[in-house]
Scaffold this motif. Structure first.
Motif, short mmCIF file in Angstrom:
data_model
loop_
_atom_site.label_atom_id
_atom_site.label_comp_id
_atom_site.label_asym_id
_atom_site.label_seq_id
_atom_site.Cartn_x
_atom_site.Cartn_y
_atom_site.Cartn_z
N SER A 249 -25.94 7.62 35.47
CA SER A 249 -24.97 6.95 36.35
C SER A 249 -25.44 6.98 37.80
CB SER A 249 -23.60 7.63 36.22
OG SER A 249 -23.09 7.50 34.92
N GLN A 313 -17.72 3.83 42.49
CA GLN A 313 -16.56 3.73 41.61
C GLN A 313 -16.89 3.01 40.31
OE1 GLN A 313 -14.49 0.95 40.68
NE2 GLN A 313 -13.07 2.33 39.59
N ARG A 314 -17.72 1.99 40.39
CA ARG A 314 -18.09 1.24 39.20
C ARG A 314 -18.91 2.08 38.22
NH1 ARG A 314 -20.62 -4.12 41.78
NH2 ARG A 314 -21.42 -4.38 39.64
N CYS A 315 -19.71 2.99 38.73
CA CYS A 315 -20.59 3.79 37.88
C CYS A 315 -19.93 5.09 37.39
CB CYS A 315 -21.89 4.12 38.62
SG CYS A 315 -22.88 2.66 39.01
N ASP A 317 -16.33 5.62 37.68
CA ASP A 317 -14.92 5.41 37.39
C ASP A 317 -14.03 6.38 38.16
OD1 ASP A 317 -12.80 4.11 36.24
OD2 ASP A 317 -12.73 5.40 34.47
N ARG A 318 -14.36 6.61 39.41
CA ARG A 318 -13.54 7.43 40.30
C ARG A 318 -13.72 6.94 41.73
NH1 ARG A 318 -16.35 13.34 40.99
NH2 ARG A 318 -15.11 13.29 42.89
#
Length: 335
Positions: A249, A313-315, A317-318
């Motif tokens: 990620s 955030q895309r990689c 999810d936060r």
């Protein structure tokens, strides 16, 4: 991997022939010269390094046929390290010189210096790195070639000729290169100057000099899987399954910054070196977001940090707080 330094009887010329296919795993019939023994000038071998086949073949042509090879690429692609790692596997002595703005002609050619001889001060000529290397079986790497001062660059012009002789005017002496002297250079640009604003200090180079380089090759970033493998090798604490997912990620974030840079969305991109730094800082802080901020986000333009936070955030999810201050909250464990 550490290797012993050998005694001064190391051969003055290569005494081995190595098949490129066996040493580098590249499907090529090339057989290159190499030394059987190491000296203190041979770089340490990095077993985690990944070779780009095209660039490797270009460099090997330089070692085999005395081609002058210029390697161009973005920062962090491993240009200088690529030359060093090829030299390491050939046991070829290798010296790097950074052509920063403070390196002048006397540093390169040499200068008169006062020395003590038998209790008396005398003036004698001390040769610079260029004549020293020219007379030995040494691979000389000129780092940041496109940042060199004009007076320094024109000194190199004659050395780039086919016979490569160097005239020391202060000594009324002409130096012929050693048969196994090799010359390489690395640059972020190809002599056209700082076109995108990313490399301040890069110069427009004389095209007559660029034309003297026999081979110009380009080194790009590695595929994601290979880049992740290097990060895992550099940071063994993240080599387990969970760490591998985390690094994948992280590399994905870096890839998004590179795509964003090419599209003009951001003016700063993450190199593989930055990803390794991020992983190392994660070891220190134990907080993925904090490590990302201090490793990359804080160098970005404030107007672009929201875009970079979106990549994060895309990689992962936060959300990433772009207004975060170092003392605002305690470190948390990586997810």
């Amino acid at each position: 991997m550490a290797h012993p330094v050998t005694h001064p009887t190391t051969p003055d010329r290569p005494d081995l022939r190595l098949a490129v296919k066996d040493v580098f795993g590249i499907d090529s019939p090339l057989v290159v010269p190499a030394f059987s023994e190491r000296t203190e000038y041979v770089p340490e071998t990095d077993d985690a390094y990944r070779f780009n086949p095209d660039v490797t073949l270009a460099l090997l042509a330089g070692f085999l046929r005395d081609r002058r090879v210029l390697v161009q690429g973005l920062h962090g692609t491993g240009k200088s390290t690529h030359v060093e790692q090829v030299a390491a596997r050939l046991n070829w002595p290798c010296v790097r010189v950074n052509l920063d703005g403070h390196l002048g002609r006397p540093d390169l050619i040499g200068k008169d210096a006062v020395v003590l001889r038998e209790g008396r001060q005398v003036t004698e000529f001390q040769e610079g790195i260029l004549p020293w290397a020219l007379q030995r079986p040494v691979a000389l790497i000129l780092d940041e070639y496109d940042a060199g001062r004009p007076d320094v660059m024109f000194v190199l012009q004659r050395v780039l000729e086919r016979d490569g002789k160097l005239t020391l005017m202060d000594q009324n002496k002409v130096i012929s290169p050693h048969p196994y002297f090799r010359l390489f250079a690395t640059a972020n640009t190809v002599g056209l100057g700082n076109l995108n604003g990313l490399y301040h200090g890069a110069q427009r180079l004389n095209h007559a000099q660029i034309d003297r380089w026999n081979i110009v090759t380009s080194l790009d970033y590695l595929p994601a899987e290979e880049e992740a493998a290097i990060v895992r090798a550099r940071v063994p604490s993240l080599a387990d399954e969970r760490g591998a997912e985390l690094i994948a990620s992280m590399v994905a974030v870096a890839a998004l910054t590179r795509t964003g840079f090419q599209a003009g969305d951001v003016s700063t991109l993450m190199s593989p070196r930055t990803v390794i730094t991020w992983a190392e800082n994660l070891e220190i802080f134990g907080d993925l977001a904090l490590a990302f901020r201090v490793s990359f986000l804080n160098r970005c333009d404030e107007a672009e940090r929201a875009v970079v936070a979106e990549y994060f955030q895309r990689c992962f999810d936060r959300e990433l707080d772009v207004s975060y201050a170092l003392t605002a909250e305690p470190a948390q464990s990586a997810p």
